[in-house]
Write a protein that holds these residues in place. Structure first.
Motif, PDB file in Angstrom:
ATOM      1  N   THR A 111      25.166  31.491  19.371  1.00 16.80           N
ATOM      2  CA  THR A 111      25.409  30.723  20.595  1.00 16.80           C
ATOM      3  C   THR A 111      26.277  29.509  20.280  1.00 16.80           C
ATOM      4  O   THR A 111      26.660  28.771  21.172  1.00 16.80           O
ATOM      5  CB  THR A 111      24.064  30.236  21.196  1.00 16.80           C
ATOM      6  N   ILE A 112      26.548  29.323  18.983  1.00 14.54           N
ATOM      7  CA  ILE A 112      27.423  28.243  18.513  1.00 14.54           C
ATOM      8  C   ILE A 112      28.430  28.863  17.554  1.00 14.54           C
ATOM      9  O   ILE A 112      28.357  30.059  17.261  1.00 14.54           O
ATOM     10  CB  ILE A 112      26.612  27.121  17.806  1.00 14.54           C
ATOM     11  N   SER A 113      29.373  28.072  17.066  1.00  8.61           N
ATOM     12  CA  SER A 113      30.360  28.607  16.126  1.00  8.61           C
ATOM     13  C   SER A 113      29.681  29.037  14.826  1.00  8.61           C
ATOM     14  O   SER A 113      28.595  28.540  14.489  1.00  8.61           O
ATOM     15  CB  SER A 113      31.428  27.558  15.827  1.00  8.61           C
ATOM     16  N   LEU A 114      30.314  29.962  14.120  1.00  4.18           N
ATOM     17  CA  LEU A 114      29.760  30.417  12.838  1.00  4.18           C
ATOM     18  C   LEU A 114      29.634  29.249  11.872  1.00  4.18           C
ATOM     19  O   LEU A 114      28.629  29.115  11.169  1.00  4.18           O
ATOM     20  CB  LEU A 114      30.656  31.518  12.247  1.00  4.18           C
ATOM     21  N   ASN A 115      30.633  28.395  11.845  1.00  4.28           N
ATOM     22  CA  ASN A 115      30.629  27.213  10.987  1.00  4.28           C
ATOM     23  C   ASN A 115      29.398  26.347  11.275  1.00  4.28           C
ATOM     24  O   ASN A 115      28.646  25.981  10.363  1.00  4.28           O
ATOM     25  CB  ASN A 115      31.923  26.423  11.238  1.00  4.28           C
ATOM     26  N   ALA A 173      42.398  38.177   7.767  1.00  4.32           N
ATOM     27  CA  ALA A 173      43.178  37.864   8.966  1.00  4.32           C
ATOM     28  C   ALA A 173      42.303  37.785  10.218  1.00  4.32           C
ATOM     29  O   ALA A 173      42.751  37.335  11.265  1.00  4.32           O
ATOM     30  CB  ALA A 173      44.268  38.917   9.161  1.00  4.32           C
ATOM     31  N   HIS A 174      41.071  38.208  10.119  1.00  9.39           N
ATOM     32  CA  HIS A 174      40.176  38.217  11.275  1.00  9.39           C
ATOM     33  C   HIS A 174      39.602  36.832  11.572  1.00  9.39           C
ATOM     34  O   HIS A 174      39.381  36.029  10.673  1.00  9.39           O
ATOM     35  CB  HIS A 174      39.011  39.183  11.052  1.00  9.39           C
ATOM     36  N   THR A 175      39.312  36.618  12.852  1.00 12.39           N
ATOM     37  CA  THR A 175      38.612  35.390  13.246  1.00 12.39           C
ATOM     38  C   THR A 175      37.142  35.536  12.868  1.00 12.39           C
ATOM     39  O   THR A 175      36.655  36.643  12.609  1.00 12.39           O
ATOM     40  CB  THR A 175      38.704  35.169  14.771  1.00 12.39           C
ATOM     41  N   ASP A 176      36.445  34.416  12.903  1.00  9.33           N
ATOM     42  CA  ASP A 176      35.007  34.449  12.631  1.00  9.33           C
ATOM     43  C   ASP A 176      34.292  35.381  13.610  1.00  9.33           C
ATOM     44  O   ASP A 176      33.403  36.136  13.221  1.00  9.33           O
ATOM     45  CB  ASP A 176      34.397  33.040  12.730  1.00  9.33           C
ATOM     46  N   GLN A 177      34.695  35.317  14.876  1.00 11.13           N
ATOM     47  CA  GLN A 177      34.037  36.142  15.886  1.00 11.13           C
ATOM     48  C   GLN A 177      34.242  37.632  15.610  1.00 11.13           C
ATOM     49  O   GLN A 177      33.323  38.440  15.751  1.00 11.13           O
ATOM     50  CB  GLN A 177      34.543  35.780  17.292  1.00 11.13           C
ATOM     51  N   ASP A 178      35.475  37.994  15.186  1.00 13.44           N
ATOM     52  CA  ASP A 178      35.741  39.393  14.828  1.00 13.44           C
ATOM     53  C   ASP A 178      34.847  39.822  13.667  1.00 13.44           C
ATOM     54  O   ASP A 178      34.301  40.939  13.664  1.00 13.44           O
ATOM     55  CB  ASP A 178      37.207  39.583  14.414  1.00 13.44           C
ATOM     56  N   LEU A 179      34.714  38.950  12.686  1.00 14.90           N
ATOM     57  CA  LEU A 179      33.893  39.266  11.517  1.00 14.90           C
ATOM     58  C   LEU A 179      32.425  39.430  11.901  1.00 14.90           C
ATOM     59  O   LEU A 179      31.739  40.314  11.373  1.00 14.90           O
ATOM     60  CB  LEU A 179      34.037  38.179  10.444  1.00 14.90           C
ATOM     61  N   ILE A 180      31.950  38.622  12.840  1.00 13.47           N
ATOM     62  CA  ILE A 180      30.559  38.741  13.297  1.00 13.47           C
ATOM     63  C   ILE A 180      30.349  40.088  13.989  1.00 13.47           C
ATOM     64  O   ILE A 180      29.334  40.757  13.781  1.00 13.47           O
ATOM     65  CB  ILE A 180      30.184  37.581  14.249  1.00 13.47           C
ATOM     66  N   THR A 181      31.323  40.500  14.790  1.00 14.75           N
ATOM     67  CA  THR A 181      31.236  41.804  15.463  1.00 14.75           C
ATOM     68  C   THR A 181      31.138  42.923  14.431  1.00 14.75           C
ATOM     69  O   THR A 181      30.304  43.830  14.547  1.00 14.75           O
ATOM     70  CB  THR A 181      32.462  42.021  16.374  1.00 14.75           C
ATOM     71  N   LEU A 182      31.977  42.870  13.407  1.00 19.55           N
ATOM     72  CA  LEU A 182      31.949  43.871  12.338  1.00 19.55           C
ATOM     73  C   LEU A 182      30.644  43.792  11.537  1.00 19.55           C
ATOM     74  O   LEU A 182      30.066  44.810  11.157  1.00 19.55           O
ATOM     75  CB  LEU A 182      33.153  43.693  11.410  1.00 19.55           C
ATOM     76  N   LEU A 183      30.174  42.566  11.301  1.00 25.63           N
ATOM     77  CA  LEU A 183      28.922  42.364  10.568  1.00 25.63           C
ATOM     78  C   LEU A 183      27.762  43.045  11.285  1.00 25.63           C
ATOM     79  O   LEU A 183      26.936  43.707  10.653  1.00 25.63           O
ATOM     80  CB  LEU A 183      28.647  40.858  10.415  1.00 25.63           C
ATOM     81  N   ARG A 184      27.714  42.882  12.598  1.00 25.64           N
ATOM     82  CA  ARG A 184      26.626  43.506  13.368  1.00 25.64           C
ATOM     83  C   ARG A 184      26.612  45.027  13.224  1.00 25.64           C
ATOM     84  O   ARG A 184      25.580  45.661  13.354  1.00 25.64           O
ATOM     85  CB  ARG A 184      26.735  43.116  14.847  1.00 25.64           C
ATOM     86  N   ARG A 185      27.766  45.602  12.924  1.00 27.55           N
ATOM     87  CA  ARG A 185      27.859  47.061  12.719  1.00 27.55           C
ATOM     88  C   ARG A 185      27.513  47.448  11.284  1.00 27.55           C
ATOM     89  O   ARG A 185      27.613  48.622  10.915  1.00 27.55           O
ATOM     90  CB  ARG A 185      29.278  47.542  13.040  1.00 27.55           C
TER      91      ARG A 185
END
Length: 195
Positions: free
Chosen positions: A70-74, A6-18
């Motif tokens: 700096t660009i979309s995850l895609n 249910a998370h957006t790509d940006q949310d997943l990136i934030t979690l990934l960094r952790r």
């Protein structure tokens, strides 16, 4: 319980960094298939396409703590796949299929950014090899390729025989074929589309 799908790509990136491995797994599930199809289309080799996508995701996990976009995850993932494939090409691991596809692309005039970048990279590689040829061979080859002169015209201009010109052009083409491991027909297409 976190529902990662249910998370957006940006949310997943934030979690990934952790260091959230489940977030990484969700990104992997979300993008693996489309990246694999993209790589397979470019390479025409299933195993190599799988390896490329695996390499991109491995690199992503290995630098997850510093991962910034700096660009979309895609867009980032497609660019990473493209760059990995270009590295493979630079090291001579891709043969006729990719180059034939590139020739088809130019013929169809489908100018898109990624394809144009690949074309320009390949063009630079070929031009560099031409510059590395012995001086007389390079001069003859460029007169043939860039000026479109016949063997007789080149021979007359340089004061050498047609046969010498023919041998030098043949040696130049052979050098390029060996360097890029491509058949003559594909090389001719590439040389025709180079300025």
């Amino acid at each position: 319980m976190i529902i990662y799908s249910a998370h957006t790509d940006q949310d997943l990136i934030t979690l990934l960094r952790r260091g959230d491995h489940d977030a990484f797994t969700e990104i992997y599930k979300r993008y693996w298939s489309v990246l694999y199809l993209h790589a397979r289309h470019m390479l025409r080799q299933e195993d190599q396409a799988r390896d490329v996508v695996q390499e991109v995701f491995t690199a992503m996990w290995n630098k997850h703590a510093q991962f910034e976009l700096t660009i979309s995850l895609n867009a980032y993932l497609y660019k990473a796949v493209r760059n990995t494939i270009l590295n493979i090409i630079r090291h001579g691991k891709v043969q006729e299929n990719y180059l034939a596809d590139l020739g088809d692309f130019i013929d169809q005039e489908k100018v898109q950014t990624d394809e144009l970048v690949r074309y320009n990279d390949l063009k630079r590689l070929i031009e560099r090899e031409i510059l590395n040829m012995p001086p007389k061979m390079r001069e003859i080859f460029e007169m043939s390729r860039k000026e479109g002169l016949s063997h007789a015209e080149i021979g007359e201009r340089l004061g050498i025989s047609d046969l010498t010109v023919k041998k030098q052009v043949s040696k130049a083409v052979t050098m390029l074929r060996k360097k890029f491991k491509i058949p003559l027909a594909t090389l001719i297409i590439l040389l025709r589309i180079l300025p």
